[in-house]
Design an enzyme around this catalytic site. Structure first.
Site, PDB file in Angstrom:
ATOM      1  N   ARG A 136       0.797  -1.243   0.000  1.00  0.00           N
ATOM      2  CA  ARG A 136       0.000   0.000   0.000  1.00  0.00           C
ATOM      3  C   ARG A 136       0.823   1.283   0.000  1.00  0.00           C
ATOM      4  NH1 ARG A 136      -2.684  -3.279   3.467  1.00  0.00           N
ATOM      5  NH2 ARG A 136      -4.520  -4.250   2.536  1.00  0.00           N
ATOM      6  N   LYS A 158       3.781  11.217 -11.692  1.00  0.00           N
ATOM      7  CA  LYS A 158       3.079  10.240 -12.541  1.00  0.00           C
ATOM      8  C   LYS A 158       3.947   8.989 -12.657  1.00  0.00           C
ATOM      9  CE  LYS A 158       1.661  12.291 -16.477  1.00  0.00           C
ATOM     10  NZ  LYS A 158       0.809  12.615 -17.623  1.00  0.00           N
ATOM     11  N   GLU A 200      11.947  17.387 -24.934  1.00  0.00           N
ATOM     12  CA  GLU A 200      11.049  17.885 -23.865  1.00  0.00           C
ATOM     13  C   GLU A 200      11.450  19.313 -23.447  1.00  0.00           C
ATOM     14  OE1 GLU A 200       8.423  16.157 -23.201  1.00  0.00           O
ATOM     15  OE2 GLU A 200       8.903  14.027 -23.474  1.00  0.00           O
ATOM     16  N   LYS A 242       8.166  22.613 -14.575  1.00  0.00           N
ATOM     17  CA  LYS A 242       7.421  21.379 -14.278  1.00  0.00           C
ATOM     18  C   LYS A 242       6.872  21.431 -12.852  1.00  0.00           C
ATOM     19  CE  LYS A 242       6.059  17.057 -15.208  1.00  0.00           C
ATOM     20  NZ  LYS A 242       6.569  15.799 -15.694  1.00  0.00           N
ATOM     21  N   GLU A 252      -3.579  16.271 -13.372  1.00  0.00           N
ATOM     22  CA  GLU A 252      -3.814  16.491 -14.795  1.00  0.00           C
ATOM     23  C   GLU A 252      -5.293  16.511 -15.161  1.00  0.00           C
ATOM     24  OE1 GLU A 252      -0.930  14.533 -17.342  1.00  0.00           O
ATOM     25  OE2 GLU A 252      -2.292  14.739 -19.042  1.00  0.00           O
ATOM     26  N   ARG A 256      -2.410  21.059 -16.718  1.00  0.00           N
ATOM     27  CA  ARG A 256      -1.227  20.220 -16.970  1.00  0.00           C
ATOM     28  C   ARG A 256      -1.284  19.550 -18.351  1.00  0.00           C
ATOM     29  NH1 ARG A 256       1.316  16.016 -12.445  1.00  0.00           N
ATOM     30  NH2 ARG A 256       2.846  15.036 -13.783  1.00  0.00           N
ATOM     31  N   ASN A 260       1.203  18.144 -23.080  1.00  0.00           N
ATOM     32  CA  ASN A 260       1.090  17.186 -24.178  1.00  0.00           C
ATOM     33  C   ASN A 260       1.403  17.790 -25.538  1.00  0.00           C
ATOM     34  OD1 ASN A 260       0.407  14.790 -22.772  1.00  0.00           O
ATOM     35  ND2 ASN A 260      -1.580  15.728 -22.328  1.00  0.00           N
ATOM     36  N   HIS A 263       2.917  15.735 -28.312  1.00  0.00           N
ATOM     37  CA  HIS A 263       2.702  14.327 -27.963  1.00  0.00           C
ATOM     38  C   HIS A 263       1.541  13.680 -28.718  1.00  0.00           C
ATOM     39  CE1 HIS A 263       5.537  15.362 -24.879  1.00  0.00           C
ATOM     40  NE2 HIS A 263       5.547  14.135 -24.390  1.00  0.00           N
ATOM     41  N   HIS A 267       3.184  10.588 -30.064  1.00  0.00           N
ATOM     42  CA  HIS A 267       2.880   9.213 -29.633  1.00  0.00           C
ATOM     43  C   HIS A 267       2.541   8.329 -30.829  1.00  0.00           C
ATOM     44  CE1 HIS A 267       1.872  10.250 -25.180  1.00  0.00           C
ATOM     45  NE2 HIS A 267       3.113   9.809 -25.314  1.00  0.00           N
ATOM     46  N   HIS A 280      11.042   8.369 -27.819  1.00  0.00           N
ATOM     47  CA  HIS A 280       9.991   9.285 -27.400  1.00  0.00           C
ATOM     48  C   HIS A 280      10.326  10.763 -27.667  1.00  0.00           C
ATOM     49  CE1 HIS A 280       6.653  10.781 -25.063  1.00  0.00           C
ATOM     50  NE2 HIS A 280       7.509  11.553 -24.395  1.00  0.00           N
TER      51      HIS A 280
HETATM   52  N1  LIG Z   1       6.217  10.052 -15.571  1.00  0.00           N
HETATM   53  C1  LIG Z   1       6.270  11.049 -16.419  1.00  0.00           C
HETATM   54  O1  LIG Z   1       5.778  12.147 -16.146  1.00  0.00           O
HETATM   55  C2  LIG Z   1       6.997  10.851 -17.711  1.00  0.00           C
HETATM   56  C3  LIG Z   1       7.283  11.963 -18.522  1.00  0.00           C
HETATM   57  C4  LIG Z   1       8.011  11.738 -19.697  1.00  0.00           C
HETATM   58  C5  LIG Z   1       8.410  10.453 -20.048  1.00  0.00           C
HETATM   59  N2  LIG Z   1       8.101   9.397 -19.222  1.00  0.00           N
HETATM   60  C6  LIG Z   1       8.543   8.027 -19.541  1.00  0.00           C
HETATM   61  O2  LIG Z   1       9.971   8.007 -19.538  1.00  0.00           O
HETATM   62  C7  LIG Z   1      10.396   6.907 -20.341  1.00  0.00           C
HETATM   63  C8  LIG Z   1      11.586   7.342 -21.162  1.00  0.00           C
HETATM   64  O3  LIG Z   1      12.612   7.710 -20.288  1.00  0.00           O
HETATM   65  P1  LIG Z   1      14.114   7.945 -20.794  1.00  0.00           P
HETATM   66  O4  LIG Z   1      14.097   8.739 -22.041  1.00  0.00           O
HETATM   67  O5  LIG Z   1      14.875   8.425 -19.646  1.00  0.00           O
HETATM   68  O6  LIG Z   1      14.562   6.474 -21.266  1.00  0.00           O
HETATM   69  P2  LIG Z   1      15.200   5.224 -20.497  1.00  0.00           P
HETATM   70  O7  LIG Z   1      14.825   5.208 -19.085  1.00  0.00           O
HETATM   71  O8  LIG Z   1      14.868   4.042 -21.338  1.00  0.00           O
HETATM   72  O9  LIG Z   1      16.767   5.504 -20.606  1.00  0.00           O
HETATM   73  C9  LIG Z   1      17.374   5.580 -21.877  1.00  0.00           C
HETATM   74  C10 LIG Z   1      18.591   4.660 -21.974  1.00  0.00           C
HETATM   75  O10 LIG Z   1      19.695   5.277 -21.315  1.00  0.00           O
HETATM   76  C11 LIG Z   1      20.284   4.366 -20.374  1.00  0.00           C
HETATM   77  N3  LIG Z   1      20.809   5.226 -19.310  1.00  0.00           N
HETATM   78  C12 LIG Z   1      20.099   5.908 -18.387  1.00  0.00           C
HETATM   79  N4  LIG Z   1      20.887   6.715 -17.687  1.00  0.00           N
HETATM   80  C13 LIG Z   1      22.143   6.540 -18.145  1.00  0.00           C
HETATM   81  C14 LIG Z   1      23.393   7.127 -17.850  1.00  0.00           C
HETATM   82  N5  LIG Z   1      23.516   8.112 -16.952  1.00  0.00           N
HETATM   83  N6  LIG Z   1      24.479   6.702 -18.533  1.00  0.00           N
HETATM   84  C15 LIG Z   1      24.369   5.754 -19.495  1.00  0.00           C
HETATM   85  N7  LIG Z   1      23.214   5.185 -19.860  1.00  0.00           N
HETATM   86  C16 LIG Z   1      22.104   5.574 -19.195  1.00  0.00           C
HETATM   87  C17 LIG Z   1      19.172   3.438 -20.009  1.00  0.00           C
HETATM   88  O11 LIG Z   1      19.672   2.197 -19.551  1.00  0.00           O
HETATM   89  C18 LIG Z   1      18.430   3.294 -21.329  1.00  0.00           C
HETATM   90  O12 LIG Z   1      19.060   2.351 -22.139  1.00  0.00           O
HETATM   91  C19 LIG Z   1       9.202   6.473 -21.151  1.00  0.00           C
HETATM   92  O13 LIG Z   1       8.738   5.245 -20.652  1.00  0.00           O
HETATM   93  C20 LIG Z   1       8.170   7.566 -20.909  1.00  0.00           C
HETATM   94  O14 LIG Z   1       6.844   7.070 -20.952  1.00  0.00           O
HETATM   95  C21 LIG Z   1       7.396   9.582 -18.072  1.00  0.00           C
HETATM   96 ZN   LIG Z   2       7.116  13.280 -23.263  1.00  0.00          ZN
END
Ligand SMILES: NC(=O)c1ccc[n+]([C@@H]2O[C@H](COP(=O)([O-])OP(=O)(O)OC[C@H]3O[C@@H](n4cnc5c(N)ncnc54)[C@H](O)[C@@H]3O)[C@@H](O)[C@H]2O)c1
Ligand SMILES: [Zn+2]
Length: 381
Positions: A136, A158, A200, A242, A252, A256, A260, A263, A267, A280
């Site tokens: 929980r 999120k 972003e 942010k 949201e 907020r 998007n 996006h 997407h 992304h």
């Molecule tokens: N929660 C939210 O508000 C929100 C907002 C935007 C995106 N997201 C989510 O975020 C995700 C994408 O995140 P991302 O772009 O960080 O991708 P990711 O987490 O897949 O990381 C990208 C790659 O970089 C590697 N990596 C990470 N840090 C590293 C470092 N310091 N040195 C070397 N390699 C490293 C990882 O292993 C991976 O292979 C998606 O799933 C998306 O839906 C969430």
């Molecule tokens: Zn995004």
């Protein structure tokens, strides 16, 4: 609000700033700086983080950073369990969440424990989901290691995993106790991931802040090269924006939604490339160009502003070849997006640099034309 903190020197200069996310009794700080690991455990203790800590990270990140965090926490008498999973979006699944639950149960992790998400957005979303649901709910600390996670996904609470029928379909709102943004992590990040983060970042300028957009126009190359002052400025401004939008609309239900921008088309581009051709952040960059095109055709934005948007985005080296993604696939996928209301596609469109408008009626032919435009503009052959 940004505060300059008086922090101690550790060889190299520690630039250290604090941005607060104001959410009543769930408020928390985002710490931004360099060479910060040595003060992590002390900060955990200061925030009342329980003695039992589970660090979740992936196999790309662990070799660089895990040991230093473990050592620092253990020196402060924290009891640390580390869970290292494979990298990649496919890990954001109920199956992987369940594997983590199993490991936590077997290690005797109880309710008075905290999860530290050491990684990019995938680790942040997945371990945030684990923290939100395990017994929980456990405390969560976000330690973002990608540019995208540092400026965006680690802030705002999120958390989610994907379902075979849709991205981020199973999730919660679970705010961290604090966010620990050490820009030194970016040195080991592949260039393509830096570009994703810039997607972003450009979005923030375009939605909220013409001055910041102009700063990006002047400093794009410095940002791509990870010049420390530029990175710090960008992190601070994006975290502030942010934090502000999260404070105004945590769940949201209103404002907020402007985040998007880029996006709606983005997407669908990602999905049309089966989440392999475009990452992304790259898809968001292309999505913003398409949405700016739509806004111009609807007479919502001046040609000059549209040209500036396109010119800035075209300076960012997104690899995208002719024929990689088909407009017809993108159009089909857009009609399935979960953000449609009563079948109507909602678009966030730029109306000038630093201001957007939510529009519900966009002509199908305009969407099609915008896709032809970006898919043509980005042909590299
Ligand atoms: N929660 C939210 O508000 C929100 C907002 C935007 C995106 N997201 C989510 O975020 C995700 C994408 O995140 P991302 O772009 O960080 O991708 P990711 O987490 O897949 O990381 C990208 C790659 O970089 C590697 N990596 C990470 N840090 C590293 C470092 N310091 N040195 C070397 N390699 C490293 C990882 O292993 C991976 O292979 C998606 O799933 C998306 O839906 C969430
Ligand atoms: Zn995004």
């Amino acid at each position: 609000m940004v505060k300059r903190l008086s922090s101690y020197q550790q060889g190299e200069e520690l630039i250290h700033r604090q941005i607060d996310v104001a959410l009543g009794d769930r408020s928390y700080p985002i710490y931004v700086g360099r060479a910060m690991t040595a003060s992590f455990a002390q900060t955990c203790a200061g925030h009342g983080i329980p003695d039992r800590i589970v660090i979740v990270t992936d196999t790309n990140i662990a070799p660089y950073y895990l040991q230093a965090f473990r050592k620092n926490l253990r020196e402060f008498k924290f009891n640390v369990t580390s869970i290292v999973i494979p990298p990649g979006e496919r890990q954001k699944s109920l199956r992987q969440a369940n594997a983590i639950f199993t490991e936590m149960l077997k290690s005797g992790v109880g309710r008075r424990s905290a999860v530290v998400a050491l990684g990019g957005g995938v680790i942040g979303d997945l371990s945030g989901f684990v923290a939100a649901t395990y017994q929980r709910g456990l405390s969560l600390v976000q330690v973002p290691t990608t540019l995208l996670a540092q400026v965006d996904s680690s802030i705002g609470g999120k958390v989610a995993v994907n379902h075979p029928l849709g991205k981020n379909m199973i999730g919660a709102f679970h705010q961290p106790k604090f966010v620990w943004t050490d820009t030194d992590c970016l040195r080991t990040l592949p260039k393509r991931e830096i570009i994703c983060g810039i997607g972003e970042i450009v979005k923030y300028g375009l939605i909220f802040d013409a001055g910041f957009f102009a700063y990006l126009e002047s400093n794009l190359e410095r940002l791509l090269d990870l010049d420390p002052e530029t990175v710090l400025h960008v992190q601070t401004r994006c975290s502030e924006l942010k934090a502000e939008i999260t404070s105004k609309d945590e769940r949201e239900t209103g404002i907020r939604t402007v985040l998007n921008l880029g996006h709606t088309v983005g997407h669908a581009l990602e999905a049309a490339g089966h989440f392999q051709l475009l990452k992304h952040g790259e898809a968001v960059l292309l999505g913003m160009m398409a949405e700016s095109y739509i806004a111009r055709e609807m007479g919502l934005i001046h040609d000059d502003a549209h040209d500036r948007i396109v010119q800035l985005i075209r300076r960012i080296p997104v690899k995208f070849r002719r024929g990689d993604v088909r407009s017809s696939d993108v159009l089909r996928l857009m009609s399935h997006d979960k953000k449609s209301i009563a079948g109507k596609k909602r678009f966030v469109l730029p109306i000038r640099i630093g201001e957007v408008q939510v529009v519900e009626d966009v002509d199908h032919s305009l969407i099609r034309a915008s896709l032809s435009d970006i898919l043509r503009v980005n042909r590299s052959d």
